[in-house]
Write an enzyme that holds these catalytic residues in place. Structure first.
Site, mmCIF file in Angstrom:
data_model
loop_
_atom_site.group_PDB
_atom_site.id
_atom_site.type_symbol
_atom_site.label_atom_id
_atom_site.label_comp_id
_atom_site.label_asym_id
_atom_site.label_seq_id
_atom_site.Cartn_x
_atom_site.Cartn_y
_atom_site.Cartn_z
ATOM 1 N N GLY A 66 0.825 -1.198 0.000
ATOM 2 C CA GLY A 66 0.000 0.000 0.000
ATOM 3 C C GLY A 66 0.858 1.245 0.000
ATOM 4 N N ASP A 181 -4.516 -13.212 -3.373
ATOM 5 C CA ASP A 181 -3.379 -12.630 -4.072
ATOM 6 C C ASP A 181 -2.156 -13.535 -4.012
ATOM 7 O OD1 ASP A 181 -2.263 -10.755 -5.685
ATOM 8 O OD2 ASP A 181 -1.853 -9.286 -4.124
#
Length: 386
Positions: A66, A181
């Site tokens: 992020g 993921d």
């Protein structure tokens, strides 16, 4: 030997073939490799994990995700000297503390030698943290895409995909078929050089499975349509990992399938693998990658089928993983001093701690120079032993 892959295309481009896929059914005897002697899952206090990571020091950061508010992974050491990995979540990731604890406890019941097992969690106030076994020898992404001393050998690449398939088979047998993921950064290497699947990816941020996050070029087609992860989506991601293993690059699946259809497999294969495997072995790996990447989820194999297919391909099974990887091993490090061991791992935090114990001071020039020379000497000894 080599990478010719003659007459490959008809057997591996399944998007044009509508034949049904025969699956190996799941059975209830998948526990043979379960690590029963691992530490039980527990809840930690925030203070314990803060101390273990030296106050969440930036020097202990292993990875972060992020841009604005990352979920950061730190390495740390408990009071009993056990090394751990601590994932500290963005405060918006788990607003429901009860859901977080339920998820963590569920994943924490898994114990297997193919997993970087989840050891515990912390849920205090707005803090959400996970604690897992620490894997000291980097990620698959590092060894495939950013290697420094030697590229990963073909037998080791085959071992990685088998161990990963076994990890997915075990998780599926325990009712944890969803993995979020799945990519080369989720595959970690333990102190023996064996690949393990991170359990952090088994945690989801919501019960409806909408926590998949990856580059759209590598996203399963059904996720683009529905926004949901399914067990078949995980198999698609496994297919992208097979391509990574074969090519040594992160090739978008659509481009890889075009290369296969055009029989342009020279572009698909890692040049570092020249002469290391037969046409048959290469063909088989590409064939299974193609099956995993089928557009229709129901045409993809299940984990048990992958294990059955990949097990016979294994090479040099008697050679330890750390030898195939060319990395230092515990038996080698046992004879080294603490400074030498820290140097062998390139662990700057451990090096700093050793130097502090030796009396290192920033304002003592001559003493620092002596210690620095000792550090260089220790590094030289490590390199000679390895």
């Amino acid at each position: 030997m080599g990478i010719q892959f003659s007459s490959l295309v008809p057997c591996c481009v399944y998007s044009q073939v509508k034949a049904s896929v025969i699956e190996v059914p799941h059975t209830g005897n998948e526990d043979r490799s379960e690590a029963d002697n691992g530490p039980a899952f527990r809840e930690f206090t925030f203070e314990q994990l803060k101390n273990a990571t030296s106050g969440f020091s930036v020097q202990n950061i292993v990875s972060e995700h992020g841009e604005k508010a990352p979920n950061v992974v730190y390495k740390g050491k408990l009071e009993n000297q056990m090394r751990i990995a601590v994932k500290r979540f963005n405060r918006n990731a788990w607003p429901d503390s009860r859901q977080f604890l339920e998820e963590a406890r569920s994943v924490g019941q898994l114990r297997h030698q193919r997993l970087a097992n989840l050891l515990g969690c912390c849920c205090e106030g707005e803090e959400r943290l996970l604690v897992a076994e620490y894997m000291p020898n980097e990620t698959l992404a590092k060894h495939l895409f950013h290697w420094e001393t030697q590229p990963m050998k073909w037998p080791m690449r085959l071992r990685v995909v088998l161990h990963l398939a076994e990890a997915l088979e075990y998780c599926t047998s325990k009712g944890r078929a969803l993995y979020h993921d799945l990519n080369a950064y989720r595959v970690l290497f333990d102190e023996d050089g064996n690949p393990r699947l991170s359990t952090f990816g088994l945690m989801k941020n919501s019960r409806d499975g909408k926590s998949y996050s990856t580059n759209l070029a590598f996203t399963p087609p059904e996720y683009l349509r529905t926004g949901r992860v399914t067990p078949e989506s995980v198999i698609y991601s496994f297919g992208t990992l097979l391509l990574d293993i074969l090519s040594g690059k992160h090739i978008p699946p659509s481009h890889a399938l075009d290369l296969i259809r055009d029989r342009n497999l020279q572009m698909l294969t890692d040049s570092c693998l020249e002469g290391q495997f037969s046409d048959d072995d290469g063909t088989e790996l590409v064939r299974w990658a193609s099956r995993c990447l089928q557009y229709e989820p129901r045409e993809r194999p299940n984990p048990k089928s992958l294990v059955a297919a990949l097990a016979p391909l294994q090479k040099e099974t008697e050679v330890p993983s750390h030898e195939l990887m060319g990395i230092p091993h515990g038996s080698t490090l046992a004879s080294l001093s603490p400074l030498g061991e820290a140097c062998s791992r390139k662990d700057l935090t451990a090096i700093h701690e050793v130097l502090e114990k030796l009396g290192y001071k920033d304002d003592e020039g001559i003493a620092n120079e002596v210690l620095y020379l000792n550090l260089l000497y220790a590094s030289k000894i490590v390199l000679e032993k390895v």
